[in-house]
Design a protein around this motif. Structure first.
Motif, PDB file in Angstrom:
ATOM      1  N   ALA A 107       7.862  -5.223 -30.686  1.00 40.39           N
ATOM      2  CA  ALA A 107       8.701  -6.209 -30.004  1.00 40.39           C
ATOM      3  C   ALA A 107       8.803  -7.518 -30.779  1.00 40.39           C
ATOM      4  CB  ALA A 107       8.169  -6.475 -28.600  1.00 40.39           C
ATOM      5  N   PHE A 108       7.673  -7.989 -31.287  1.00 40.89           N
ATOM      6  CA  PHE A 108       7.642  -9.350 -31.822  1.00 40.89           C
ATOM      7  C   PHE A 108       7.388  -9.433 -33.322  1.00 40.89           C
ATOM      8  CE2 PHE A 108       6.546  -9.444 -27.300  1.00 40.89           C
ATOM      9  CZ  PHE A 108       7.657 -10.145 -26.856  1.00 40.89           C
ATOM     10  N   GLY A 109       7.234  -8.274 -33.984  1.00 41.44           N
ATOM     11  CA  GLY A 109       7.156  -8.247 -35.432  1.00 41.44           C
ATOM     12  C   GLY A 109       5.901  -8.823 -36.046  1.00 41.44           C
ATOM     13  N   LYS A 110       4.857  -8.949 -35.256  1.00 43.42           N
ATOM     14  CA  LYS A 110       3.593  -9.427 -35.821  1.00 43.42           C
ATOM     15  C   LYS A 110       2.430  -8.792 -35.076  1.00 43.42           C
ATOM     16  CE  LYS A 110       3.516 -13.735 -33.113  1.00 43.42           C
ATOM     17  NZ  LYS A 110       3.436 -15.196 -33.184  1.00 43.42           N
ATOM     18  N   THR A 111       1.288  -8.812 -35.723  1.00 44.19           N
ATOM     19  CA  THR A 111       0.091  -8.232 -35.128  1.00 44.19           C
ATOM     20  C   THR A 111      -0.470  -9.203 -34.092  1.00 44.19           C
ATOM     21  OG1 THR A 111      -0.384  -7.027 -37.155  1.00 44.19           O
ATOM     22  CG2 THR A 111      -2.211  -7.310 -35.620  1.00 44.19           C
ATOM     23  N   PRO A 112      -0.694  -8.729 -32.871  1.00 45.22           N
ATOM     24  CA  PRO A 112      -1.215  -9.627 -31.825  1.00 45.22           C
ATOM     25  C   PRO A 112      -2.719  -9.860 -31.997  1.00 45.22           C
ATOM     26  CG  PRO A 112      -1.067  -7.409 -30.990  1.00 45.22           C
ATOM     27  CD  PRO A 112      -0.478  -7.372 -32.374  1.00 45.22           C
ATOM     28  N   ASP A 113      -3.192 -10.927 -31.402  1.00 50.32           N
ATOM     29  CA  ASP A 113      -4.637 -11.136 -31.265  1.00 50.32           C
ATOM     30  C   ASP A 113      -5.092 -10.247 -30.120  1.00 50.32           C
ATOM     31  OD1 ASP A 113      -4.808 -13.105 -33.292  1.00 50.32           O
ATOM     32  OD2 ASP A 113      -4.152 -14.646 -31.876  1.00 50.32           O
ATOM     33  N   VAL A 114      -6.127  -9.471 -30.351  1.00 47.96           N
ATOM     34  CA  VAL A 114      -6.625  -8.529 -29.349  1.00 47.96           C
ATOM     35  C   VAL A 114      -7.714  -9.193 -28.520  1.00 47.96           C
ATOM     36  CG1 VAL A 114      -7.844  -6.340 -29.049  1.00 47.96           C
ATOM     37  CG2 VAL A 114      -6.009  -6.524 -30.728  1.00 47.96           C
ATOM     38  N   THR A 115      -7.627  -9.029 -27.199  1.00 48.06           N
ATOM     39  CA  THR A 115      -8.652  -9.562 -26.309  1.00 48.06           C
ATOM     40  C   THR A 115      -9.033  -8.515 -25.258  1.00 48.06           C
ATOM     41  OG1 THR A 115      -9.232 -11.280 -24.708  1.00 48.06           O
ATOM     42  CG2 THR A 115      -6.913 -10.737 -24.877  1.00 48.06           C
ATOM     43  N   PRO A 116     -10.322  -8.263 -25.091  1.00 47.55           N
ATOM     44  CA  PRO A 116     -10.781  -7.297 -24.087  1.00 47.55           C
ATOM     45  C   PRO A 116     -10.361  -7.658 -22.661  1.00 47.55           C
ATOM     46  CG  PRO A 116     -12.562  -7.859 -25.594  1.00 47.55           C
ATOM     47  CD  PRO A 116     -11.424  -8.794 -25.891  1.00 47.55           C
ATOM     48  N   ALA A 117     -10.077  -8.937 -22.395  1.00 48.72           N
ATOM     49  CA  ALA A 117      -9.668  -9.352 -21.049  1.00 48.72           C
ATOM     50  C   ALA A 117      -8.378  -8.660 -20.609  1.00 48.72           C
ATOM     51  CB  ALA A 117      -9.488 -10.873 -20.996  1.00 48.72           C
ATOM     52  N   LEU A 118      -7.562  -8.218 -21.557  1.00 46.41           N
ATOM     53  CA  LEU A 118      -6.304  -7.546 -21.238  1.00 46.41           C
ATOM     54  C   LEU A 118      -6.446  -6.025 -21.201  1.00 46.41           C
ATOM     55  CD1 LEU A 118      -3.887  -9.736 -23.367  1.00 46.41           C
ATOM     56  CD2 LEU A 118      -3.953  -9.594 -20.875  1.00 46.41           C
ATOM     57  N   GLY A 119      -7.659  -5.517 -21.377  1.00 47.93           N
ATOM     58  CA  GLY A 119      -7.899  -4.081 -21.413  1.00 47.93           C
ATOM     59  C   GLY A 119      -7.489  -3.364 -20.145  1.00 47.93           C
ATOM     60  N   ASN A 120      -7.325  -2.061 -20.275  1.00 44.07           N
ATOM     61  CA  ASN A 120      -6.890  -1.211 -19.172  1.00 44.07           C
ATOM     62  C   ASN A 120      -7.962  -1.131 -18.089  1.00 44.07           C
ATOM     63  OD1 ASN A 120      -5.450   0.617 -17.652  1.00 44.07           O
ATOM     64  ND2 ASN A 120      -5.519   2.252 -19.165  1.00 44.07           N
ATOM     65  N   LEU A 121      -7.601  -1.377 -16.848  1.00 40.92           N
ATOM     66  CA  LEU A 121      -8.538  -1.260 -15.725  1.00 40.92           C
ATOM     67  C   LEU A 121      -8.399   0.065 -14.986  1.00 40.92           C
ATOM     68  CD1 LEU A 121      -8.481  -4.879 -14.254  1.00 40.92           C
ATOM     69  CD2 LEU A 121     -10.372  -3.726 -15.415  1.00 40.92           C
ATOM     70  N   PHE A 122      -7.413   0.892 -15.368  1.00 43.51           N
ATOM     71  CA  PHE A 122      -7.238   2.172 -14.699  1.00 43.51           C
ATOM     72  C   PHE A 122      -8.471   3.041 -14.922  1.00 43.51           C
ATOM     73  CE2 PHE A 122      -5.940   6.596 -14.391  1.00 43.51           C
ATOM     74  CZ  PHE A 122      -5.271   6.584 -13.174  1.00 43.51           C
ATOM     75  N   GLY A 123      -9.099   3.441 -13.829  1.00 43.60           N
ATOM     76  CA  GLY A 123     -10.310   4.251 -13.911  1.00 43.60           C
ATOM     77  C   GLY A 123     -11.527   3.476 -14.361  1.00 43.60           C
ATOM     78  N   ARG A 124     -11.409   2.171 -14.438  1.00 41.80           N
ATOM     79  CA  ARG A 124     -12.507   1.318 -14.895  1.00 41.80           C
ATOM     80  C   ARG A 124     -12.657   0.110 -13.969  1.00 41.80           C
ATOM     81  NH1 ARG A 124     -11.182  -1.294 -19.324  1.00 41.80           N
ATOM     82  NH2 ARG A 124     -13.288  -1.445 -20.117  1.00 41.80           N
ATOM     83  N   SER A 125     -12.569   0.338 -12.686  1.00 45.11           N
ATOM     84  CA  SER A 125     -12.588  -0.765 -11.721  1.00 45.11           C
ATOM     85  C   SER A 125     -13.863  -1.595 -11.799  1.00 45.11           C
ATOM     86  CB  SER A 125     -12.372  -0.240 -10.304  1.00 45.11           C
ATOM     87  OG  SER A 125     -13.384   0.692  -9.967  1.00 45.11           O
ATOM     88  N   GLU A 126     -14.933  -1.012 -12.306  1.00 49.07           N
ATOM     89  CA  GLU A 126     -16.189  -1.770 -12.441  1.00 49.07           C
ATOM     90  C   GLU A 126     -16.062  -2.918 -13.442  1.00 49.07           C
ATOM     91  OE1 GLU A 126     -16.227   1.359 -15.629  1.00 49.07           O
ATOM     92  OE2 GLU A 126     -15.688   1.346 -13.504  1.00 49.07           O
ATOM     93  N   GLU A 127     -15.026  -2.885 -14.286  1.00 47.28           N
ATOM     94  CA  GLU A 127     -14.797  -3.938 -15.283  1.00 47.28           C
ATOM     95  C   GLU A 127     -13.931  -5.074 -14.742  1.00 47.28           C
ATOM     96  OE1 GLU A 127     -16.199  -3.961 -18.325  1.00 47.28           O
ATOM     97  OE2 GLU A 127     -17.203  -2.084 -17.862  1.00 47.28           O
ATOM     98  N   ALA A 128     -13.346  -4.907 -13.572  1.00 50.81           N
ATOM     99  CA  ALA A 128     -12.352  -5.854 -13.058  1.00 50.81           C
ATOM    100  C   ALA A 128     -12.884  -7.281 -12.962  1.00 50.81           C
ATOM    101  CB  ALA A 128     -11.815  -5.399 -11.711  1.00 50.81           C
ATOM    102  N   GLY A 129     -14.040  -7.472 -12.394  1.00 44.65           N
ATOM    103  CA  GLY A 129     -14.565  -8.826 -12.222  1.00 44.65           C
ATOM    104  C   GLY A 129     -14.732  -9.556 -13.542  1.00 44.65           C
ATOM    105  N   ARG A 130     -15.342  -8.881 -14.513  1.00 42.44           N
ATOM    106  CA  ARG A 130     -15.577  -9.482 -15.830  1.00 42.44           C
ATOM    107  C   ARG A 130     -14.258  -9.771 -16.537  1.00 42.44           C
ATOM    108  NH1 ARG A 130     -15.342  -7.684 -20.634  1.00 42.44           N
ATOM    109  NH2 ARG A 130     -15.192  -5.498 -20.039  1.00 42.44           N
ATOM    110  N   GLN A 131     -13.345  -8.778 -16.518  1.00 42.33           N
ATOM    111  CA  GLN A 131     -12.069  -8.971 -17.198  1.00 42.33           C
ATOM    112  C   GLN A 131     -11.227 -10.069 -16.570  1.00 42.33           C
ATOM    113  OE1 GLN A 131     -11.374  -4.453 -18.588  1.00 42.33           O
ATOM    114  NE2 GLN A 131      -9.547  -5.702 -18.531  1.00 42.33           N
TER     115      GLN A 131
END
Length: 192
Positions: A107-131
């Motif tokens: 979409a934007f033609g550059k490599t994004p900065d990766v952050t675990p806060a944006l990680g997938n919560l599907f099937g990982r609801s135990e991570e929701a509070g921290r994320q």
């Protein structure tokens, strides 16, 4: 005579039903053109399935569900919609999942900065509070330049905003500081 009148009424009702959506999209694009917003985007369309295959590894895209050819086209259309409207992207952030990183790059033609806060919560609801604790400050912080764009997952965007976006759909947030934000609106830019 009656048929002609019914036809005009039907045409008018279609126009009136469509107009608020178009006006809402125009208002959101105008807001984005001014800058200072946070745009959460669900990654583009993937290969079929739900969640990731058994044994998925974040550092190995071959083990994950990835973008389909149609999804790649949607990601490019999303970026083109930003460029055509002169909407500036300041910071570009992404989930560590390959489908989000690829959506951002296409979409934007550059490599994004990766952050675990944006990680997938599907099937990982135990991570929701921290994320969410890591995500709220990002969503509530006014960008220094342009707009902050964050590419994530439907489950994560829903956990933060209460909105369940379609693939490549944007949820526009107006930062209020202190981890707070207001939802300005949503739109599927790749369908424009």
């Amino acid at each position: 005579m009656m048929l002609n009148r019914m036809s005009r009424l039907l045409t008018l009702s279609v126009v009136l039903a469509w107009a608020p959506v178009a006006l809402a999209d125009d208002a959101l694009w105008a807001l984005l053109k001014q800058g200072g917003q946070v745009v959460m985007i669900r990654h583009a369309l993937t290969t079929s399935g739900v969640g990731d295959p058994e044994g998925m590894k974040l550092d190995d895209c071959a083990t994950q569900r990835n973008l389909s050819d149609e999804g790649r086209a949607h990601a490019r259309q999303l970026g083109e919609a930003f460029r055509q409207r002169g909407v500036a992207v300041g910071q570009l952030l992404s989930s560590p999942w390959c489908r989000s990183i690829e959506t951002a790059k296409l979409a934007f033609g550059k490599t994004p900065d990766v952050t675990p806060a944006l990680g997938n919560l599907f099937g990982r609801s135990e991570e929701a509070g921290r994320q969410l604790a890591g995500l709220r400050p990002l969503a509530g912080q006014k960008p220094v330049t342009g707009n902050t764009v964050m590419v994530s997952h439907g489950s994560t965007i829903y956990a933060l905003t209460g909105i369940s976006p379609d693939t490549a759909e944007m949820v526009v947030l107006t930062p209020q500081g202190g981890g707070r934000f207001k939802v300005a609106g949503r739109m599927a830019a790749h369908k424009l």
